[in-house]
Design a protein around this motif. Structure first.
Motif, PDB file in Angstrom:
ATOM      1  N   ASP A  39       8.950   7.705  -2.436  1.00  0.00           N
ATOM      2  CA  ASP A  39       9.630   7.701  -3.725  1.00  0.00           C
ATOM      3  C   ASP A  39      10.354   6.392  -4.006  1.00  0.00           C
ATOM      4  N   ARG A  40      10.430   5.511  -3.031  1.00  0.00           N
ATOM      5  CA  ARG A  40      11.174   4.265  -3.197  1.00  0.00           C
ATOM      6  C   ARG A  40      10.319   3.234  -3.913  1.00  0.00           C
ATOM      7  N   PRO A  41      10.816   2.629  -5.009  1.00  0.00           N
ATOM      8  CA  PRO A  41      10.020   1.613  -5.702  1.00  0.00           C
ATOM      9  C   PRO A  41      10.058   0.291  -4.949  1.00  0.00           C
ATOM     10  N   ASP A  42       9.161  -0.637  -5.308  1.00  0.00           N
ATOM     11  CA  ASP A  42       9.216  -1.956  -4.725  1.00  0.00           C
ATOM     12  C   ASP A  42      10.429  -2.699  -5.268  1.00  0.00           C
ATOM     13  N   THR A  43      10.939  -3.641  -4.486  1.00  0.00           N
ATOM     14  CA  THR A  43      12.136  -4.368  -4.869  1.00  0.00           C
ATOM     15  C   THR A  43      11.940  -5.856  -4.615  1.00  0.00           C
ATOM     16  N   GLN A  96       7.267  -7.905   7.423  1.00  0.00           N
ATOM     17  CA  GLN A  96       6.484  -6.836   8.041  1.00  0.00           C
ATOM     18  C   GLN A  96       5.284  -6.531   7.150  1.00  0.00           C
ATOM     19  N   SER A  97       4.127  -6.389   7.771  1.00  0.00           N
ATOM     20  CA  SER A  97       2.922  -6.061   6.997  1.00  0.00           C
ATOM     21  C   SER A  97       2.158  -4.944   7.700  1.00  0.00           C
ATOM     22  N   PHE A  98       2.880  -3.858   8.005  1.00  0.00           N
ATOM     23  CA  PHE A  98       2.303  -2.737   8.729  1.00  0.00           C
ATOM     24  C   PHE A  98       1.185  -2.102   7.895  1.00  0.00           C
ATOM     25  N   GLU A  99      -0.019  -2.039   8.444  1.00  0.00           N
ATOM     26  CA  GLU A  99      -1.210  -1.421   7.823  1.00  0.00           C
ATOM     27  C   GLU A  99      -1.610  -2.101   6.521  1.00  0.00           C
ATOM     28  N   THR A 100      -1.343  -3.396   6.392  1.00  0.00           N
ATOM     29  CA  THR A 100      -1.838  -4.159   5.246  1.00  0.00           C
ATOM     30  C   THR A 100      -1.796  -5.628   5.626  1.00  0.00           C
ATOM     31  N   THR A 136       0.803  -1.227   0.000  1.00  0.00           N
ATOM     32  CA  THR A 136       0.000   0.000   0.000  1.00  0.00           C
ATOM     33  C   THR A 136       0.834   1.275   0.000  1.00  0.00           C
ATOM     34  N   ARG A 137       2.143   1.186  -0.365  1.00  0.00           N
ATOM     35  CA  ARG A 137       3.050   2.336  -0.399  1.00  0.00           C
ATOM     36  C   ARG A 137       3.313   2.914   0.991  1.00  0.00           C
ATOM     37  N   LYS A 138       3.057   2.134   2.030  1.00  0.00           N
ATOM     38  CA  LYS A 138       3.432   2.523   3.385  1.00  0.00           C
ATOM     39  C   LYS A 138       4.790   1.919   3.708  1.00  0.00           C
ATOM     40  N   LEU A 139       5.506   2.532   4.660  1.00  0.00           N
ATOM     41  CA  LEU A 139       6.749   1.954   5.125  1.00  0.00           C
ATOM     42  C   LEU A 139       6.496   0.655   5.879  1.00  0.00           C
ATOM     43  N   HIS A 140       7.550  -0.136   6.042  1.00  0.00           N
ATOM     44  CA  HIS A 140       7.530  -1.338   6.865  1.00  0.00           C
ATOM     45  C   HIS A 140       6.585  -2.390   6.294  1.00  0.00           C
ATOM     46  N   GLN A 141       6.716  -2.677   5.015  1.00  0.00           N
ATOM     47  CA  GLN A 141       5.957  -3.748   4.376  1.00  0.00           C
ATOM     48  C   GLN A 141       6.947  -4.600   3.582  1.00  0.00           C
TER      49      GLN A 141
END
Length: 509
Positions: free
Chosen positions: A411-415, A480-484, A371-376
């Motif tokens: 701004d960081r893409p998925d990796t 990590q699945s913070f907020e998802t 979901t474009r949140k940190l810690h996922q």
């Protein structure tokens, strides 16, 4: 040791910006307060070391700390200033003081950088959206090119050659040709914030280009990293990472280039792959794509999560603890959610290890709705040593194989990365991560590591892992699945090799 030398005596804070090419003049900026006593403005001054004099260089001002670069020939200075409410890029003649607006746009523009020959300027602009993108323009303001189309902030351009620009983006150092046709990631550290300067650039004549010929047999769906090397007339290697190397596929129906150095296999058959650097000798390699064979193996371990996380099978870790649902996965299975928050990862480690020497396959269904949140992040790893409880939540020892998928944030893409014995290989992302897919990580008896998606080969390493005959691996799942919810469905482990490619000899050209 030199003694300090006072260049200016005016009141207020002053900061150096750029030296003239001959080292005689220094352009600096002076900060002052506006009449309201609250808002700041930065002006431009010039100091002459030969005469110990200084003066106001231009009436242009900037509300934010400006950036300025002296042209290589010393006749002009590119600098930033506010005219329409946001910084823009101007070129000012050193002798006459004539001013030319190069950006001609109301959006934020900044960070100008001269090409080595002084013919063009690269700069950063937000004119086409919220992300800062790279542009290039002639010094007379004509022939504007947008270099990047990434959608993430790209900052601090520096010209490496007349054709190649380095810049910082997504925490790494990148390079692009001047038209944006080819771009490469130079570092994979994640801690690069800016490019400051280019030091010690050496230009050498290229005598020949060769393609690495250890490319394995491939299969549709697979991504392959293309590698080439070059040597100079004395046989010394030449770094091609910053040169505009282009790859050409003889039959576009069999494969296509994705990103500068990745080839995705589309069909079955044979074709040629050409490494081309305009004006230099090219090299050609034959490529064979074959069907993937799937062996009928019986799983040695099956977990469908219908009974939750069983203590006789798994040790859990993390805060909060992982959780399960008894339904919702493909084929009627349950779902495991690692549920790690912004402070800790969470997950589970198998109680019993799995033999490795004959090959091991870990196959699982997963739906990764980032979901474009940190810690996922999502991790599946194999550890040769048992993990004590004290290291499960943090500082766990490195696995010998790990699949790690990290979601986009800001701004960081998925990796997507496969980590083998501490060596990280970044891969293109599979399509449709938010849908259910069947993934498999396979380690062959020869040390080859393979990643499969929906029973199709996605990536394959060269043989590299050395394991003893009695080696066994513990399986770790988590992240990590913070907020998802990053959902892991039914999981199966196999002993042996389930997915095979026939090894064919490369035909003679």
């Amino acid at each position: 040791r030199g003694e300090p030398h006072v260049l200016t005596t005016e009141p207020g804070d002053e900061y150096p910006l750029t030296w003239s090419p001959d080292g005689q003049y220094l352009l600096f900026t002076r900060r002052r307060l506006h009449g309201d006593g609250r808002s700041e403005a930065y002006g431009y001054g010039m100091a002459d070391l030969a005469t110990d004099s200084s003066w106001t260089f231009t009436r242009l001002e900037s509300r934010e700390r400006p950036v300025a670069r002296w042209a290589p020939d010393g006749t002009q200075i590119a600098l930033t200033a506010d005219v329409r409410g946001e910084p823009e890029v101007f070129v000012v003649d050193f002798d006459r003081g004539d001013v030319r607006d190069l950006s001609l746009h109301a959006a934020w523009d900044g960070e100008p950088a001269w090409s080595p020959d002084g013919a063009r300027l690269a700069f950063v602009s937000r004119r086409d959206g919220a992300a800062a993108q790279l542009y290039s323009v002639r010094r007379d303001g004509l022939d504007l090119h947008r270099i990047s189309q990434s959608g993430t902030d790209e900052r601090t351009p520096v010209w490496l050659t007349a054709d190649v620009i380095a810049f910082a983006a997504s925490g790494d150092l990148w390079a692009s040709d001047g038209l944006g046709r080819t771009r490469i990631r130079i570092t994979e550290r994640g801690d690069v914030s800016a490019v400051v300067a280019v030091l010690g650039t050496e230009h050498r004549w290229i005598d020949s280009i060769g393609i690495g010929r250890e490319l394995p047999t491939v299969s549709p769906g697979q991504v392959v990293r293309l590698m080439a090397d070059a040597v100079d007339p004395e046989g010394r290697p030449v770094d091609l990472r910053l040169l505009p190397l282009h790859w050409v596929i003889g039959d576009p129906a069999l494969g296509r280039i994705e990103q500068p150095t990745w080839l995705r296999i589309l069909g079955i058959g044979s074709t040629s792959v050409i490494a081309n650097l305009a004006g230099w000798r090219s090299d050609t390699m034959d490529l064979i794509s074959v069907p993937l064979f799937v062996e009928r193996l019986e799983p040695t371990f099956v977990e469908d999560w219908s009974a939750g996380v069983r203590a006789d099978r798994w040790r859990t870790f993390g805060t909060p603890q992982p959780r399960t649902r008894t339904s919702g996965a493909p084929d009627g299975g349950g779902v495991f959610v690692n549920d790690g928050d912004e402070f800790f990862a969470s997950g589970a480690v198998s109680v019993v290890p799995f033999p490795v020497v004959d090959g091991i396959v870990v196959e699982f269904d997963a739906r990764l709705r980032f979901t474009r949140k940190l810690h996922q992040s999502f991790v599946v790893a194999l550890h040769l040593d048992a993990l004590p409880d004290s290291v499960l939540e943090a500082n766990r020892p490195p696995p010998f194989v790990e699949l790690r998928i990290v979601g986009p944030a800001g701004d960081r893409p998925d990796t997507l990365a496969v980590i083998i014995d501490g060596q990280r290989e970044h891969l293109p992302m599979p399509d449709g991560l938010g849908l259910w897919h069947r993934y498999a990580v396979q380690v062959g008896p020869d040390g080859t590591v393979e990643l499969l998606v929906d029973d199709r080969m996605f990536w394959r390493s060269r043989p590299r892992i050395q394991v003893s005959r009695d080696a066994a691996a513990f399986l770790l799942i988590g992240g990590q699945s913070f907020e998802t919810e990053l959902e892991l469905g039914p999981l199966r482990a196999y002993r042996g090799v389930k997915f095979r490619l026939p090894e064919l000899a490369t035909p003679e050209r």
